[in-house]
Design a protein around this motif. Structure first.
Motif, PDB file in Angstrom:
ATOM      1  N   VAL A  47       0.864  -1.177   0.000  1.00 29.72           N
ATOM      2  CA  VAL A  47       0.000   0.000   0.000  1.00 29.72           C
ATOM      3  C   VAL A  47       0.902   1.230   0.000  1.00 29.72           C
ATOM      4  CG1 VAL A  47      -0.191   0.039   2.525  1.00 29.72           C
ATOM      5  CG2 VAL A  47      -1.957   1.119   1.149  1.00 29.72           C
ATOM      6  N   SER A  48       0.473   2.241  -0.717  1.00 24.68           N
ATOM      7  CA  SER A  48       1.226   3.494  -0.726  1.00 24.68           C
ATOM      8  C   SER A  48       1.040   4.188   0.616  1.00 24.68           C
ATOM      9  CB  SER A  48       0.721   4.409  -1.839  1.00 24.68           C
ATOM     10  OG  SER A  48       1.254   5.706  -1.679  1.00 24.68           O
ATOM     11  N   PRO A  49       2.107   4.700   1.211  1.00 26.89           N
ATOM     12  CA  PRO A  49       1.973   5.397   2.490  1.00 26.89           C
ATOM     13  C   PRO A  49       1.385   6.809   2.351  1.00 26.89           C
ATOM     14  CG  PRO A  49       4.268   5.389   1.815  1.00 26.89           C
ATOM     15  CD  PRO A  49       3.504   4.568   0.802  1.00 26.89           C
ATOM     16  N   LEU A  50       1.168   7.269   1.109  1.00 23.88           N
ATOM     17  CA  LEU A  50       0.641   8.615   0.896  1.00 23.88           C
ATOM     18  C   LEU A  50      -0.826   8.711   1.307  1.00 23.88           C
ATOM     19  CD1 LEU A  50       2.146   9.697  -2.535  1.00 23.88           C
ATOM     20  CD2 LEU A  50       2.761  10.522  -0.265  1.00 23.88           C
ATOM     21  N   CYS A  51      -1.196   9.867   1.800  1.00 16.54           N
ATOM     22  CA  CYS A  51      -2.573  10.140   2.195  1.00 16.54           C
ATOM     23  C   CYS A  51      -3.477  10.037   0.967  1.00 16.54           C
ATOM     24  CB  CYS A  51      -2.662  11.537   2.805  1.00 16.54           C
ATOM     25  SG  CYS A  51      -4.344  12.068   3.178  1.00 16.54           S
ATOM     26  N   PRO A  52      -4.561   9.246   1.037  1.00 14.47           N
ATOM     27  CA  PRO A  52      -5.452   9.107  -0.112  1.00 14.47           C
ATOM     28  C   PRO A  52      -6.293  10.355  -0.377  1.00 14.47           C
ATOM     29  CG  PRO A  52      -6.324   7.879   1.736  1.00 14.47           C
ATOM     30  CD  PRO A  52      -4.974   8.398   2.152  1.00 14.47           C
ATOM     31  N   CYS A  53      -6.397  11.232   0.617  1.00 19.42           N
ATOM     32  CA  CYS A  53      -7.214  12.443   0.448  1.00 19.42           C
ATOM     33  C   CYS A  53      -6.456  13.572  -0.232  1.00 19.42           C
ATOM     34  CB  CYS A  53      -7.728  12.921   1.803  1.00 19.42           C
ATOM     35  SG  CYS A  53      -8.878  11.780   2.562  1.00 19.42           S
ATOM     36  N   CYS A  54      -5.213  13.804   0.196  1.00 19.56           N
ATOM     37  CA  CYS A  54      -4.474  14.956  -0.335  1.00 19.56           C
ATOM     38  C   CYS A  54      -3.236  14.557  -1.135  1.00 19.56           C
ATOM     39  CB  CYS A  54      -4.091  15.898   0.804  1.00 19.56           C
ATOM     40  SG  CYS A  54      -2.830  15.239   1.921  1.00 19.56           S
ATOM     41  N   ALA A  55      -2.756  13.340  -0.952  1.00 19.92           N
ATOM     42  CA  ALA A  55      -1.559  12.836  -1.632  1.00 19.92           C
ATOM     43  C   ALA A  55      -0.341  13.733  -1.441  1.00 19.92           C
ATOM     44  CB  ALA A  55      -1.826  12.606  -3.120  1.00 19.92           C
ATOM     45  N   SER A  56      -0.383  14.601  -0.421  1.00 22.22           N
ATOM     46  CA  SER A  56       0.757  15.493  -0.201  1.00 22.22           C
ATOM     47  C   SER A  56       1.468  15.210   1.124  1.00 22.22           C
ATOM     48  CB  SER A  56       0.306  16.955  -0.238  1.00 22.22           C
ATOM     49  OG  SER A  56      -0.568  17.223   0.831  1.00 22.22           O
TER      50      SER A  56
END
Length: 132
Positions: A47-56
């Motif tokens: 799974v990508s550790p990036l936030c799924p809401c902001c991707a920042s």
């Protein structure tokens, strides 16, 4: 037997006037057992550790509940953005921000104009987790 690991946060949590699922969520959050993306990635989940809401940002507890743009907007609309910013200002690790907010003295919370500010913080935190 005496209590050797007494922490006042647990009394605050169990006395909150909110659903049991919210109290359990807070308990899990403070124990660092929420399966945020960073935690899952660290446990070798694909799974990508990036936030799924902001991707920042990386989705850890602090980001998801307080630093994501979506979370900041929710806190702003509730009029709690300043107290959230104050809690995040000090170099607090993930769960410590939520604990700091729930342990704030009553007089500090009452100046915000709400009667049940702790409950609002707890339920809003649960909502941000659920909504993701």
């Amino acid at each position: 037997m005496g209590r050797t690991n007494f922490n006042p946060i647990w009394c605050k949590i169990w006395k909150l006037s909110c659903p049991a699922k919210v109290k359990f969520f807070i308990w899990r959050t403070l124990h660092g057992t929420l399966p945020c993306r960073v935690t899952l990635a660290n446990r070798h989940m694909k799974v990508s550790p990036l936030c799924p809401c902001c991707a920042s940002g990386l989705e850890d507890t602090k980001h998801m509940l307080f630093q994501c743009q979506k979370a900041k907007e929710v806190w702003r609309r509730l009029g709690l953005d300043e107290i959230i910013a104050q809690a995040c200002e000090v170099d607090r690790a993930e769960e410590a921000v939520l604990e700091f907010l729930l342990l704030m003295p009553d007089q500090d919370l009452s100046i915000m104009g709400f009667q049940n500010t702790r409950e609002m913080i707890a339920i809003t935190s649960w909502y941000l987790w659920w909504e993701r």
